[in-house]
Motif scaffolding. Structure first.
Motif, short mmCIF file in Angstrom:
data_model
loop_
_atom_site.label_atom_id
_atom_site.label_comp_id
_atom_site.label_asym_id
_atom_site.label_seq_id
_atom_site.Cartn_x
_atom_site.Cartn_y
_atom_site.Cartn_z
N ARG A 274 38.89 93.76 10.31
CA ARG A 274 39.28 94.57 11.46
C ARG A 274 40.60 95.28 11.17
O ARG A 274 41.41 94.81 10.38
CB ARG A 274 39.41 93.70 12.70
N SER A 275 40.81 96.39 11.84
CA SER A 275 42.04 97.14 11.68
C SER A 275 43.10 96.61 12.64
O SER A 275 42.77 96.10 13.70
CB SER A 275 41.80 98.62 11.98
N PHE A 277 47.03 97.27 14.63
CA PHE A 277 48.08 98.21 14.97
C PHE A 277 49.34 97.91 14.18
O PHE A 277 50.12 98.80 13.84
CB PHE A 277 48.38 98.19 16.48
N LEU A 280 49.29 99.94 11.11
CA LEU A 280 49.49 101.35 11.42
C LEU A 280 50.98 101.64 11.61
O LEU A 280 51.54 102.60 11.08
CB LEU A 280 48.73 101.65 12.71
N HIS A 281 51.62 100.76 12.36
CA HIS A 281 53.04 100.93 12.68
C HIS A 281 53.90 100.77 11.42
O HIS A 281 54.76 101.62 11.13
CB HIS A 281 53.43 99.90 13.74
N CYS A 284 53.29 103.71 8.95
CA CYS A 284 53.87 104.99 9.41
C CYS A 284 55.39 104.97 9.33
O CYS A 284 56.01 105.98 8.98
CB CYS A 284 53.39 105.31 10.83
N ARG A 301 42.41 108.04 10.59
CA ARG A 301 41.49 106.89 10.57
C ARG A 301 42.13 105.78 9.75
O ARG A 301 42.88 106.03 8.82
CB ARG A 301 40.19 107.34 9.90
N GLN A 302 41.85 104.54 10.13
CA GLN A 302 42.29 103.41 9.34
C GLN A 302 41.11 102.45 9.12
O GLN A 302 40.17 102.42 9.91
CB GLN A 302 43.46 102.68 10.03
N TRP A 303 41.17 101.70 8.05
CA TRP A 303 40.12 100.72 7.77
C TRP A 303 40.70 99.65 6.87
O TRP A 303 41.90 99.67 6.58
CB TRP A 303 38.89 101.39 7.14
N ARG B 70 30.11 101.87 11.76
CA ARG B 70 31.18 101.11 12.40
C ARG B 70 32.27 102.07 12.91
O ARG B 70 32.69 102.98 12.20
CB ARG B 70 31.78 100.15 11.38
N PRO B 73 39.43 102.91 14.27
CA PRO B 73 40.55 103.58 14.91
C PRO B 73 41.00 104.73 14.00
O PRO B 73 40.72 104.66 12.80
CB PRO B 73 41.62 102.50 15.00
N LEU B 83 53.34 106.83 15.82
CA LEU B 83 52.89 105.51 15.38
C LEU B 83 54.03 104.70 14.79
O LEU B 83 54.03 103.47 14.82
CB LEU B 83 51.74 105.65 14.37
#
Lengths: 381, 97
Positions: A274-275, A277, A280-281, A284, A301-303, B70, B73, B83
């Motif tokens: 699962r991605s 946050f 991401l933070h 970035c 997009r993120q993965w 799938r 995000p 972000l």
């Protein structure tokens, strides 16, 4: 699906397909590849496509040099554009210890024919326009490293192997491997069984599960690694930029997107994709620190994918003592993609022509029991 | 011949999906990777339903819609500075790119 084969490769990722492709080219086509998902399902389809020769041991540097040579020919040989672009790799050191490690690495790499050089922060800003080098002591730059697009590389190898007679079965899960005494006799899948005496375990993050079917315990542990991609931009970034203080890496793909990730020391071993946050933070923040002009660029997009990590950061290669015909090609951590062409070739030579290579001795499973471990420290992301 | 576009961001046509299907790709996860479908600015919000419906029709059988790939995000493309937790972007230099 075939019901017998000379060799079964478990895992249709870059390592398994590279081996299948090389074997087929050498005329050995009685091979079945078993992939639990679609091609690109595992880490081979989830990585950032970085291809670098800036490593810390002679073995890895030479293997990577060979891989770069093979990647350069791959598009022509497979008729798939793998978007291989040699824009270099720029490593940033923010402290004296990292700087001297880079310097020592450079000397070893130069001796082996890799043209790495140390560059000042000022020179680095000339290589990466807009790079914020505050706090950066020195950088290591090798212009012959690069990036590629992983998907077409897999498809190309799969196509060549298939055309030459290898059978690749996607959406086929291995459920059991049967033995008679010490000898492998059969691989059982959810789509039928295949009689065989040899199995290559190239299952990446799932390798430990495959090995356990035969009572072999691998020390590999899967770790989630996350990655993101930004909107496509006009080409402006030549090298892969990597900050060694926090394990950030990013580059610009041939599609124009900025693609990269960051190490997370708090990530625990798991089969989680699962991605978060948190990633991401952190990513970035790091991108903003390194390249402030990315501030307004949008993340699309993120993965996540797995690093199949061994205790010493090096792969597990070759046969094991407990089971005859059970060959390991796993534990590649975050550098399986870049090593795969060279590893596939050496493994094919070894399987077919008994051509030995020091890596099979150095990176066998038995090294952990013997305590002969030399750690690869340059695992990024 | 007229083209029917299914993914506007990445310019993927119905013909591209058909071609992929003829080459043996049976899932949207595969077609997405081969064509770039759903990887553009809308991240699939505009095209996935159409593609799923079309793939189901190609496959035949009773299913009205094929399994979607799938979902990943972000829901909407978002600037790096937001972000990173910054309140506003302060690009240096000429502001490029």
């Amino acid at each position: 699906m075939r019901d017998r084969a000379d060799l079964v490769i478990v895992g249709g990722g870059v390592v398994g397909l590279s081996l299948a492709c090389q074997l087929a080219r050498m005329g050995f086509c009685d091979v079945v590849v078993l992939e639990q998902g679609y091609l690109c399902f595992g880490a081979s389809g989830r990585n950032g496509g970085g291809i670098r020769q800036q490593w810390t041991t002679e073995e890895n540097i030479l293997l990577m040099k060979e891989s770069v040579r093979l990647f350069r020919r791959m598009a022509a040989e497979t008729n798939y554009n793998i978007w291989f672009r040699q824009g270099g790799y720029l490593f940033l050191a923010r402290d004296g210890k990292t700087a001297s490690t880079l310097e020592a690495n450079m000397k070893l790499q130069n001796r082996l024919g890799v043209p790495t050089r140390m560059v000042s922060p000022e020179r680095a800003r000339g290589i990466v326009p807009g790079l914020d080098t505050r706090g950066v002591e020195v950088c290591a730059y090798n212009p012959t490293d690069g990036v590629l697009f992983p998907f077409p590389a897999l498809w190309g190898m799969a196509k060549v192997a298939t055309q030459l007679g290898v059978e690749i079965n996607t959406y086929t899960r291995v459920t059991d491997i049967q033995t008679r005494g010490k000898q492998i006799v059969k691989v059982v899948t959810d789509r039928g069984a295949i009689a065989t005496s040899r199995v290559v375990n190239a299952a990446g993050a799932w390798s430990w599960q495959i090995a356990r079917m035969l009572g072999v315990e691998l020390p590999n542990k899967p770790y989630r690694h996350e990655i993101l991609v930004c909107e496509p931009l006009k080409p402006f970034l030549d090298p892969m930029v990597s900050d060694l203080s926090d394990g950030t890496y990013f580059s610009q793909t041939m599609r124009g997107e900025i693609c990269g990730g960051i190490s997370d020391p708090e990530e625990k071993s798991s089969m989680e994709t699962r991605s978060s946050f948190r990633f991401l933070h952190r990513m970035c923040r790091s991108m903003l620190r390194l390249l402030p002009r990315l501030a307004d660029v949008k993340v699309m997009r993120q993965w996540a994918g797995y690093y199949d990590e061994t205790p010493d950061g090096n792969p597990i290669l070759g046969p094991v003592e407990q089971v005859d015909g059970f060959i390991q090609l796993n534990g590649f951590g975050g550098h399986g993609f870049m090593l795969a062409p060279a590893i596939g070739r050496q493994a094919a030579e070894w399987l077919l022509r008994k051509v030995d290579h020091p890596m099979f001795e150095k990176y066998d499973l038995g090294r952990f029991a013997r305590g002969e471990v030399e750690r690869e420290i340059f695992v990024i992301g | 011949m007229a083209k029917t576009i299914v993914c506007r961001c990445e310019d993927v046509c119905i013909e591209d999906l058909k071609l992929g299907f003829e080459q043996g790709l049976r899932e949207l996860e595969e077609l997405k990777r081969h064509t770039g479908l759903a990887t553009g600015f809308c991240q699939g919000k505009c095209c996935i339903a159409h593609a799923a419906r079309f793939l189901a029709r190609l496959k035949g059988g009773d299913d009205m819609v094929a399994d979607p790939p799938r979902t990943r995000p972000l829901l909407h493309p978002t600037p790096v500075y937001r972000l990173a937790g910054e309140l506003e972007a302060e690009p240096e230099g000429d502001g490029e790119p």
